[in-house]
Design an enzyme around this catalytic site. Structure first.
Site, mmCIF file in Angstrom:
data_model
loop_
_atom_site.group_PDB
_atom_site.id
_atom_site.type_symbol
_atom_site.label_atom_id
_atom_site.label_comp_id
_atom_site.label_asym_id
_atom_site.label_seq_id
_atom_site.Cartn_x
_atom_site.Cartn_y
_atom_site.Cartn_z
ATOM 1 C CE LYS A 36 -3.141 -8.210 -11.387
ATOM 2 N NZ LYS A 36 -4.206 -7.437 -10.726
ATOM 3 C CD GLU A 47 -4.969 0.546 -8.512
ATOM 4 O OE1 GLU A 47 -3.883 -0.001 -8.681
ATOM 5 O OE2 GLU A 47 -5.922 -0.013 -7.954
ATOM 6 C CD GLU A 99 -10.025 -1.908 -3.659
ATOM 7 O OE1 GLU A 99 -9.058 -1.666 -2.927
ATOM 8 O OE2 GLU A 99 -9.884 -2.371 -4.808
ATOM 9 N NE ARG A 154 5.416 -10.215 -14.201
ATOM 10 C CZ ARG A 154 5.380 -11.093 -13.206
ATOM 11 N NH1 ARG A 154 4.460 -12.021 -13.203
ATOM 12 N NH2 ARG A 154 6.243 -11.059 -12.230
ATOM 13 C CB CYS A 169 11.129 -7.843 -14.017
ATOM 14 S SG CYS A 169 11.918 -6.452 -13.232
ATOM 15 C CD1 TRP A 225 7.675 -1.330 -13.247
ATOM 16 C CD2 TRP A 225 8.667 -1.726 -11.283
ATOM 17 N NE1 TRP A 225 7.068 -0.553 -12.292
ATOM 18 C CE2 TRP A 225 7.650 -0.765 -11.085
ATOM 19 C CE3 TRP A 225 9.423 -2.125 -10.179
ATOM 20 C CZ2 TRP A 225 7.372 -0.212 -9.845
ATOM 21 C CZ3 TRP A 225 9.153 -1.565 -8.947
ATOM 22 C CH2 TRP A 225 8.135 -0.621 -8.797
ATOM 23 C CG HIS A 271 -11.611 14.378 14.568
ATOM 24 N ND1 HIS A 271 -11.753 14.948 15.815
ATOM 25 C CD2 HIS A 271 -12.642 13.509 14.423
ATOM 26 C CE1 HIS A 271 -12.811 14.425 16.413
ATOM 27 N NE2 HIS A 271 -13.369 13.551 15.585
ATOM 28 C CE LYS A 304 -8.518 -0.863 -7.696
ATOM 29 N NZ LYS A 304 -8.358 -2.052 -6.899
ATOM 30 C CG ASN A 338 11.759 -11.019 -13.068
ATOM 31 O OD1 ASN A 338 12.302 -10.324 -13.913
ATOM 32 N ND2 ASN A 338 10.631 -11.684 -13.287
ATOM 33 N N GLY A 339 13.974 -9.505 -9.409
ATOM 34 C CA GLY A 339 14.307 -9.511 -7.993
ATOM 35 C C GLY A 339 15.473 -8.577 -7.708
#
Ligand code: F6R
Length: 609
Positions: free
Chosen positions: A604, A489, A482, A27, A2, A74, A505, A486, A100-101
């Protein structure tokens, strides 16, 4: 996650609110709204979807007035919808709030308010704040807000406005960021600096528990008890341009290309001129302190966690102190064995990730010394940790982290070398060799970025595969993790990274004809072993794209294609091998028509659990 903006001044609120929210779009959000006091009432306009929907809705009828608040949401409590979008109001439209939160005790508060006759229209936790204010309002806006805050539990940054108190906004924060931008005849509030950066670079950064009353020509800050707090002006040292695309199609591409500059800035003034030592004036550690540390935790999320894995490798190899690298959301709840002989290093680009912040607080509570590696000066994590080392990457806007990762690797290298120098766990000659190698990295990243055509071609060729595997051993495995993140996402391709030795395995069952396997083979001590693993996947007709250092003549015999990066010390080469993987993810996402900078469902700065 948010975004929050607020305006009070001589000008019109709505243009700033919309511009500020646009600057916070990166964000991630699913709905947006603004509230403006028009001299009579608080007019609230909101819409699900992108900000463009909201702009369309109010086109030709933009709310007029010089006090307002805005929000990009969000969804956490309640699906994305017009109703659930912020701002939220009380029953009579006297108050509006953006938040926010998460208000953790909202259900109890809501039931109580409903019993008292309040009518709720949304499914959100935030709406209770507006009704609570309506319930306790006694004619004094500030003391009423203070009362509301004393009743809520959870994390928040929030801004209230009141029809009965025009020209005044009240904001506060707990575990979520909030800044006040200082203007001339106007003041601004935002959850993040990019929202206000082209209006002012002079800010107050609010701390947890502070309550600020913001008028056009006055701001006062108090704590929950009402005691005044003197704030220092924090001058933002980057400009609006740094937060814009600068000719690149996407922020992500811009940020990938900014890596030489970011790494150079992060290294600068931290290396002795004669390459003999790392200079970390921020730390000033000595032998006594390091000898007292018997265990290090590195705690972070996502990409920062992947940087932590490399950090673990560096510190153990160079400084010979045992390191555990932990995911913050696990660490905070697993009763880790931490005491005053523990050093906890948290890594966070934003400095606001709620799990990392909570892990930091938990480590401190258990007696650990703490060090933050972050990119945002004045962020919550920077302020909570005992010590801080900043990555000087500049603002990272794209959701997918790139330059933050490489600068985090550099900082982890610096910390490890610094420790090794103090503890004398490494020959001086080797320290100097690595410092000289680190100085070369920015130029070498630049070279890696020179010829991206082969990567574009692979992205086009394999961008429509639904599964991609990444393999590597040792540091190559950490980079593989990593690379896979990338790709997942931003291109939504299912990608998994495996320690190459693990394939047999279980995972080898998934390797069939045509499946792309990206194989990193740069680590000399395990090179032959990695080649054997590559032969195994080739034997199952996988398509192998190898990543190797220039001068490698072996890999091309077994791989279908090889991407070469400049030759570098195997300790430093992760800073180079990650670059083609970032580019591969970027071009694969483009090939598939994905929203590169704002991938679906992601945000973000993850300021909720
Ligand atoms: C991935 C990505 C995330 C972040 C993670 C932690 O590209 O950006 O995985 O790395 O959310 O964020 P910070 O570093 O801000 O704590």
């Amino acid at each position: 996650m948010c975004g929050i903006v607020g305006y009070v001044g001589d000008g019109q609120a709505a243009p700033f609110l919309l511009e500020g929210l646009t600057r916070l779009e990166y964000r991630g959000y699913d709905s947006a709204g603004i509230a403006v006091y028009d001299g009579e009432k608080i007019r609230i306009e909101k819409s699900v979807g992108r900000l463009s929907e909201l702009k369309k809705k109010i086109e030709g009828n933009v709310p007029v007035g010089s006090t307002g608040i805005g929000h990009t949401r969000w969804a956490t409590h309640g699906r994305p919808s017009d109703m659930n979008a912020h701002p939220h109001a009380d029953c009579h439209g006297d108050f509006a709030v953006v938040h926010n939160g998460i208000i953790e005790n909202y259900m109890t508060l809501k039931e109580d308010l409903i019993a008292k006759g309040h009518i709720f229209v949304s499914e959100t936790d935030t709406e209770v704040l507006a009704h609570l204010l309506e319930e306790v309002y006694d004619g004094d806006f500030e003391s009423s807000v203070r009362k509301v805050l004393s009743m809520v539990e959870g994390s928040y940054s929030l801004v209230f406005m009141s029809r009965r108190d025009p020209g005044m906004l009240i904001c506060s924060k707990q575990d979520n960021p909030l800044v006040i931008g200082l203007g001339d005849g106007e003041n601004f509030i935002a959850s993040d600096i990019p929202a206000i950066i082209n209006r002012t670079r002079r800010t107050y950064i609010l701390s947890d528990g502070e309550i600020a009353v913001v008028k056009k020509d006055a701001i006062w800050v108090t704590n929950h008890a009402g005691e005044p707090i003197t704030k220092k002006v924090f001058e933002v040292n980057w400009n609006a341009e740094a937060a814009e695309k600068g000719g690149y199609e996407h922020f992500m591409l811009k940020e990938i290309h900014e890596q030489p500059k970011a790494v150079r800035a992060t290294l600068s003034s931290r290396l002795a001129k004669d390459d003999s030592a790392v200079v970390l004036d921020e730390l000033k550690w000595n032998r006594g302190f390091l000898d007292s540390v018997n265990r290090i935790f590195i705690v972070a999320c996502g990409t920062a966690y992947h940087a932590g894995l490399v950090g673990k490798y560096y510190i153990e190899r160079m400084a010979r102190i045992p390191v555990e690298c932990d995911i913050a959301s696990e660490f905070r709840y697993r009763a880790p064995i931490v005491d005053d002989h523990t050093l906890t290093i948290v890594i966070s680009q934003s400095g606001e990730t709620i799990d990392t912040l909570a892990a930091l607080k938990e480590a401190k509570r258990l007696g650990s010394r703490t060090l933050a590696v972050t990119n945002v000066v004045g962020s919550s994590i920077a302020r909570d940790a005992d010590q801080v080392i900043y990555t000087w990457a500049g603002p990272e806007i794209a959701v997918a982290s790139t330059k933050a990762y490489t600068t985090q690797l550099i900082v982890m290298l610096l910390i490890a070398l610094y420790m090794a120098g103090i503890k004398e766990t490494m020959p001086q000659k080797r320290i100097a060799e690595l410092i000289r190698g680190a100085r070369e990295i920015p130029t070498q990243i630049g070279k890696t970025l020179e010829d991206v055509d082969p990567i574009k071609t692979f992205a086009k060729q394999y961008g429509f595969n639904e599964d991609v595997f990444f393999i590597g051993r040792s540091l190559d495995y950490d980079v593989a993790l990593e690379g896979a993140l990338k790709l997942k996402e931003i291109s939504y391709i299912h990608a998994e990274a495996y320690a190459a030795g693990e394939l047999k395995h279980g995972t080898l069952a998934l390797i069939v004809e045509g499946v792309p396997v990206i194989a990193l083979a740069t680590q000399k001590s395990v090179y032959e072993k990695t080649l054997s693993n590559i032969k195994e996947v080739k034997a199952r007709d996988a398509v192998v794209i190898g990543i190797a250092a220039e001068g490698d003549t072996e890999l091309k015999k077994y791989a279908d294609h090889v991407i070469y990066v400049p030759e570098a010390d195997e300790m430093l080469i992760p800073l180079l091998t990650v670059v083609p993987l970032q580019l591969l993810a970027y071009y694969a996402a483009l090939t598939r028509g994905c929203d590169v900078d704002k991938p679906r469902n992601l945000a973000k700065s993850v300021t909720v659990e």
